[in-house]
Scaffold this active site. Structure first.
Site, PDB file in Angstrom:
ATOM      1  N   THR A  98       4.577 123.220 -70.769  1.00  0.00           N
ATOM      2  CA  THR A  98       4.831 122.110 -71.692  1.00  0.00           C
ATOM      3  C   THR A  98       4.052 122.242 -72.998  1.00  0.00           C
ATOM      4  OG1 THR A  98       4.420 119.740 -71.974  1.00  0.00           O
ATOM      5  CG2 THR A  98       3.023 120.854 -70.405  1.00  0.00           C
ATOM      6  N   TYR A 106      -1.670 115.563 -67.299  1.00  0.00           N
ATOM      7  CA  TYR A 106      -0.395 116.287 -67.203  1.00  0.00           C
ATOM      8  C   TYR A 106      -0.520 117.674 -67.860  1.00  0.00           C
ATOM      9  CZ  TYR A 106       4.354 117.680 -68.395  1.00  0.00           C
ATOM     10  OH  TYR A 106       5.512 118.396 -68.554  1.00  0.00           O
TER      11      TYR A 106
HETATM   12  N1  UFG Z   1       8.899 106.662 -77.963  1.00  0.00           N
HETATM   13  C1  UFG Z   1       9.098 105.390 -78.475  1.00  0.00           C
HETATM   14  N2  UFG Z   1       9.697 104.487 -77.680  1.00  0.00           N
HETATM   15  C2  UFG Z   1      10.106 104.747 -76.413  1.00  0.00           C
HETATM   16  C3  UFG Z   1       9.880 106.045 -75.894  1.00  0.00           C
HETATM   17  C4  UFG Z   1       9.276 106.982 -76.699  1.00  0.00           C
HETATM   18  O1  UFG Z   1       8.753 105.097 -79.605  1.00  0.00           O
HETATM   19  O2  UFG Z   1      10.620 103.840 -75.742  1.00  0.00           O
HETATM   20  C5  UFG Z   1       8.270 107.673 -78.818  1.00  0.00           C
HETATM   21  C6  UFG Z   1       6.972 108.198 -78.266  1.00  0.00           C
HETATM   22  O3  UFG Z   1       5.909 107.384 -78.624  1.00  0.00           O
HETATM   23  C7  UFG Z   1       6.950 109.588 -78.924  1.00  0.00           C
HETATM   24  C8  UFG Z   1       8.418 109.984 -79.026  1.00  0.00           C
HETATM   25  O4  UFG Z   1       9.134 108.775 -78.893  1.00  0.00           O
HETATM   26  O5  UFG Z   1       6.436 109.482 -80.213  1.00  0.00           O
HETATM   27  C9  UFG Z   1       8.874 110.907 -77.909  1.00  0.00           C
HETATM   28  O6  UFG Z   1       8.438 110.373 -76.671  1.00  0.00           O
HETATM   29  P1  UFG Z   1       8.976 110.895 -75.277  1.00  0.00           P
HETATM   30  O7  UFG Z   1       8.377 110.022 -74.218  1.00  0.00           O
HETATM   31  O8  UFG Z   1      10.447 111.030 -75.323  1.00  0.00           O
HETATM   32  O9  UFG Z   1       8.396 112.353 -75.191  1.00  0.00           O
HETATM   33  P2  UFG Z   1       6.889 112.861 -75.379  1.00  0.00           P
HETATM   34  O10 UFG Z   1       6.810 113.390 -76.792  1.00  0.00           O
HETATM   35  O11 UFG Z   1       5.863 111.885 -74.980  1.00  0.00           O
HETATM   36  O12 UFG Z   1       6.815 113.987 -74.289  1.00  0.00           O
HETATM   37  C10 UFG Z   1       7.190 115.284 -74.542  1.00  0.00           C
HETATM   38  C11 UFG Z   1       7.520 115.952 -73.225  1.00  0.00           C
HETATM   39  C12 UFG Z   1       6.295 116.118 -72.409  1.00  0.00           C
HETATM   40  C13 UFG Z   1       5.227 116.788 -73.237  1.00  0.00           C
HETATM   41  C14 UFG Z   1       4.965 116.042 -74.521  1.00  0.00           C
HETATM   42  C15 UFG Z   1       3.940 116.756 -75.364  1.00  0.00           C
HETATM   43  O13 UFG Z   1       8.500 115.203 -72.532  1.00  0.00           O
HETATM   44  O14 UFG Z   1       6.585 116.880 -71.284  1.00  0.00           O
HETATM   45  O15 UFG Z   1       6.157 115.941 -75.227  1.00  0.00           O
HETATM   46  O16 UFG Z   1       3.671 116.061 -76.517  1.00  0.00           O
HETATM   47  F1  UFG Z   1       4.089 116.819 -72.554  1.00  0.00           F
END
Ligand code: UFG
Length: 335
Positions: free
Chosen positions: A117, A141
């Site tokens: 990741t 994670y």
């Molecule tokens: N977000 C929102 N509202 C929501 C959900 C997400 O604003 O309801 C934002 C989050 O704050 C983030 C972006 O959308 O800024 C993306 O969030 P996700 O939860 O879709 O994905 P992440 O970036 O948190 O996670 C991804 C991968 C992980 C990895 C991570 C590393 O899914 O496996 O990036 O940064 F670890």
């Protein structure tokens, strides 16, 4: 050659199984169905229910099915959950991976591909981030995945286990033929949540943080379509079969989209102006993380097919609609 796909009933794993079948390969699925679904495994694909850390089971599967290669997806993936349940993450993502790698070595498995990741980088100093940047995960994670990267490196040195580590950025979208998609019942990923908001499955979408040092104040991410990601694994498999060296590769498009970009795109492709609320930052979110993808292109000859945010949003929306109808008609839950 038989390819064991751990987590093959889950989101990315089920797309991998389709990609392998389409390429004429013989996948076998091992999945404990904690977040995956039996129905997500196509008919005719051998399915074993169990944990990838169960050494008796895995050794037997390797022997009985003549497994020569393993693609390892099984694991826990919710960053926020990992901060409240770190030991679960170290169990599933680290200890169980250790057992699986041990079985691979003892069972004479030739090639191993591991789903890692972008979280191993933590908050990168500059973007796009290359594979040689310092590894400073900020969540259990990310750390639980990084430890497995290290175990593979050490097992390779000691036992010659050829392997490739793929570091995924933000995986989204669904099979372009509509055969698979993200079906987990606890949705946390932005594109899926936006699709649910567009379909009225959830009343609104919340933006976590609008005060980041980015052009529109929301986080920047690199969204990669799930079939393109599965294709990178296939390219990795071929690379190893042709005698290629061990590699660590980022998987992303080298493009940055903000949370607001994703929301606007989903509104446009759905034609629905769903409600959007703003709230505080979600703990542990880096402001921006974008992949450098030079290595995966050059070393694995990978080129994306679906590098287009509206296409990704439309696939996610179509899948969500299908899934919702399926569940409304009484199937598609745990079976
Ligand atoms: N977000 C929102 N509202 C929501 C959900 C997400 O604003 O309801 C934002 C989050 O704050 C983030 C972006 O959308 O800024 C993306 O969030 P996700 O939860 O879709 O994905 P992440 O970036 O948190 O996670 C991804 C991968 C992980 C990895 C991570 C590393 O899914 O496996 O990036 O940064 F670890």
């Amino acid at each position: 050659m038989s390819v064991l796909v751990t987590g093959g009933a889950g989101y990315i794993g089920s797309h991998m199984v389709l990609e392998l079948l389409d390429a004429g390969e013989k996948p076998i699925v091992l999945d404990d169905l904690s977040t995956g679904f039996r129905w997500a495994v196509p008919d005719g694909v051998p399915f074993i229910e169990g944990q990838c850390g169960n050494q008796d089971l895995v050794s037997r599967v390797i022997r009985q099915h003549g497994v020569t290669e393993i693609i390892h997806f099984a694991g826990k993936i919710i960053v926020a959950e990992s901060t409240s349940q770190p030991l679960d993450y170290y169990d599933h993502n680290t200890s169980q991976s250790r057992n699986l790698i041990d079985c691979a070595v003892k069972g004479g498995v030739k090639h191993f591909i591991f789903s890692s990741t972008a979280a191993v980088y933590g908050e990168p100093k500059a973007n796009p981030v290359t594979e040689d940047e310092p590894l400073m995960p900020v969540s259990p994670y990310g750390r639980s995945k990084l430890m497995t990267e290290w175990m593979l490196e050490d097992a390779s040195r000691a036992h010659g286990l050829h392997h490739i580590v793929l570091r995924y950025f933000n995986v989204a979208g669904a099979d372009p033929k509509g055969r698979a998609g993200e079906s987990c019942t606890i949705a946390t990923h932005l594109v899926k949540l936006a699709a649910q908001a567009a379909l009225g499955i959830r009343p609104a979408l919340e933006i976590f943080g609008t005060d980041y040092p980015t052009p529109d104040g929301t986080c920047l991410r690199d969204y990669i379509q799930v079939t393109d990601l599965a294709r990178a694994h296939l390219a990795a498999l071929i690379h190893l079969r042709e005698g290629g060296s061990n590699l660590v590769c980022n998987c992303g498009y080298e493009r940055a989209f903000s949370v607001r970009d994703v929301i606007e795109t989903m509104k446009k492709v759905s034609g629905i102006n769903f409600e959007v609320k703003t709230s505080a930052r979600r703990p542990g979110d880096p402001a921006a993380i974008v992949a450098s993808n030079t290595r995966v292109r050059e070393k694995l000859g990978w080129t994306p097919l679906f590098d287009d945010l509206p296409t990704i949003a439309k696939q996610a929306l179509d899948w969500e609609r299908r899934l919702h109808n399926r569940r409304a008609h009484g199937s598609g839950t745990k079976e």
